[in-house]
Design a protein around this motif. Structure first.
Motif, PDB file in Angstrom:
ATOM      1  N   THR A 137      40.700  42.932  47.079  1.00 11.03           N
ATOM      2  CA  THR A 137      40.557  41.554  46.797  1.00 11.03           C
ATOM      3  C   THR A 137      40.136  40.970  48.129  1.00 11.03           C
ATOM      4  OG1 THR A 137      42.951  41.488  45.519  1.00 11.03           O
ATOM      5  CG2 THR A 137      42.030  39.339  46.559  1.00 11.03           C
ATOM      6  N   ASN A 162      39.013  39.580  43.045  1.00 15.60           N
ATOM      7  CA  ASN A 162      38.985  41.163  42.992  1.00 15.60           C
ATOM      8  C   ASN A 162      37.858  41.811  42.477  1.00 15.60           C
ATOM      9  OD1 ASN A 162      42.039  40.740  43.171  1.00 15.60           O
ATOM     10  ND2 ASN A 162      42.275  40.402  41.081  1.00 15.60           N
ATOM     11  N   ARG A 208      46.359  41.411  40.026  1.00 10.07           N
ATOM     12  CA  ARG A 208      46.740  42.682  40.606  1.00 10.07           C
ATOM     13  C   ARG A 208      47.294  43.943  39.668  1.00 10.07           C
ATOM     14  NH1 ARG A 208      50.785  45.588  43.162  1.00 10.07           N
ATOM     15  NH2 ARG A 208      50.108  46.391  45.188  1.00 10.07           N
ATOM     16  N   TRP A 211      44.871  46.113  38.108  1.00  7.30           N
ATOM     17  CA  TRP A 211      44.244  47.341  38.967  1.00  7.30           C
ATOM     18  C   TRP A 211      45.340  48.375  39.374  1.00  7.30           C
ATOM     19  CZ3 TRP A 211      39.673  46.792  38.188  1.00  7.30           C
ATOM     20  CH2 TRP A 211      39.003  45.748  37.699  1.00  7.30           C
ATOM     21  N   TYR A 226      44.717  45.212  46.484  1.00  6.18           N
ATOM     22  CA  TYR A 226      44.789  43.904  45.486  1.00  6.18           C
ATOM     23  C   TYR A 226      45.905  43.209  45.957  1.00  6.18           C
ATOM     24  CZ  TYR A 226      41.040  46.481  43.114  1.00  6.18           C
ATOM     25  OH  TYR A 226      40.006  47.081  42.655  1.00  6.18           O
TER      26      TYR A 226
END
Length: 257
Positions: A137, A162, A208, A211, A226
Motif C-alpha cells: 500500500t 494497493n 488487505r 493480499w 499492505y
C-alpha cells in the motif's frame, strides 16, 4: 412514490485460470472464494446507492460475457496472466471490449485491465519494472490533471492504494497528456482514455485481506506491506458516480412506480 431505475454494472474477473488462481485459498473472503463474488458482496451496496445493479462474471472459468447492449457500465479486474498471452478468453474479451468501446459506455480497468487498455487499444508499451514487483500500500503522486479529476474527488493530495505488479505501462506521447497519477519509475499508473474510460495500475477494488490470501503461501514477505488505510473504496465510489452521471445525461432513466 418512485424509485430510481437501476442500470447494469458488470465486474469482469480475469484473475486467473486454475493453474494460477485457486479459489480455495480465498475462502475467507466469500463462500465461493471467487473474485467476482467478493467484489459483488463488497461493492453491491454502493452500486445501488449510485443507481447500479452490480453483477460479476469470471471469464477464466468459462462464464460468458453478456450482450454489450445489456451492460451499462464495466469494471475490468486485474489478472495473474499477461494480457498479451494467446488465450481464448482473452481473444473473446478483446472482441467484446471493442464493441463496448464503440457503444460509448463507461469503464474502469484495473491493473491487468489498465495494461490491456493502454497497450492493446492504445500505443502504450508493456514493460517490466526495473525495481521488480511493487507489492503493498503506497502513496501515489497525482499529476495536475489528476488533482482536478473527479476520479480523485474528496481524496487527499497523496492518496494511498494497493499495488501488486511487476509490469507497468510506458506511456506513448499521446498518453502522457492523459496521465492522472504516477509512482516512482512508473509514470502512468492512472490514465483517462477519454469517453469515460479510466484505468489504474493500482487496485482500488481490493482490501488487505485479498493480499494476505494471495501471498501468504507463496511470497509471505509481501503481506506486511499492505494496509486497510487506503483510498480504494472512495475511488470506486467516484467512478460509479461519474458513470451514473454520464449515463443519465446520455439516456435518462425511466422511473418506475
Amino acid at each position: 412514490m418512485t424509485e430510481k431505475a437501476e442500470r447494469s454494472l458488470l465486474f469482469i474477473s480475469m484473475l486467473g485460470e486454475n493453474v494460477l488462481f485457486n479459489p480455495d485459498h480465498f475462502g475467507g473472503l466469500c463462500s465461493s472464494g471467487q473474485e467476482k463474488d467478493w467484489i459483488v458482496d463488497w461493492f453491491g451496496p454502493v452500486a445501488q446507492e449510485t443507481g447500479f445493479s452490480l453483477s460479476g462474471v469470471d471469464i477464466c472459468r468459462g462464464d460468458a460475457l453478456p450482450a454489450v447492449d445489456d451492460v451499462d457500465c464495466v469494471i475490468l479486474g486485474g489478472t495473474m496472466h499477461v494480457v498479451t498471452e494467446d488465450r481464448p478468453w482473452l481473444r473473446a474479451l478483446y472482441a467484446w471490449l471493442r464493441q463496448y468501446r464503440d457503444a460509448g459506455k463507461p469503464l474502469l480497468g484495473i491493473c491487468g485491465g489498465h495494461q490491456l487498455v493502454s497497450t492493446q487499444f492504445e500505443d502504450g508499451v508493456l514493460d517490466g519494472r526495473a525495481g521488480g514487483t511493487l507489492a503493498g500500500t503506497y502513496e501515489i503522486e497525482l499529476t495536475e490533471l489528476g488533482r482536478q479529476h473527479p476520479l480523485f474527488e474528496g481524496l487527499s493530495t497523496s492518496p494511498r492504494f494497493n499495488f501488486a505488479n511487476y509490469l507497468h505501462v510506458i506511456p506513448s506521447d499521446a498518453q502522457k497528456a492523459k496521465v492522472l497519477a504516477r509512482i516512482g519509475e512508473s509514470s502512468a499508473i492512472c490514465i483517462d482514455h477519454g469517453n469515460h474510460w479510466y484505468t489504474t495500475q493500482f487496485h482500488p477494488e481490493s482490501r488487505r485481506s485479498v493480499w494476505s490470501c494471495m501471498y501468504e503461501q507463496t511470497e509471505p514477505e509481501h503481506v506486511g506491506n499492505y494496509s486497510d488505510d487506503q483510498d480504494g473504496a472512495d475511488l470506486i465510489r467516484n467512478f460509479m458516480k461519474i458513470a451514473s452521471k454520464e449515463l443519465n445525461e446520455q439516456r435518462p432513466v425511466t422511473l418506475s412506480p
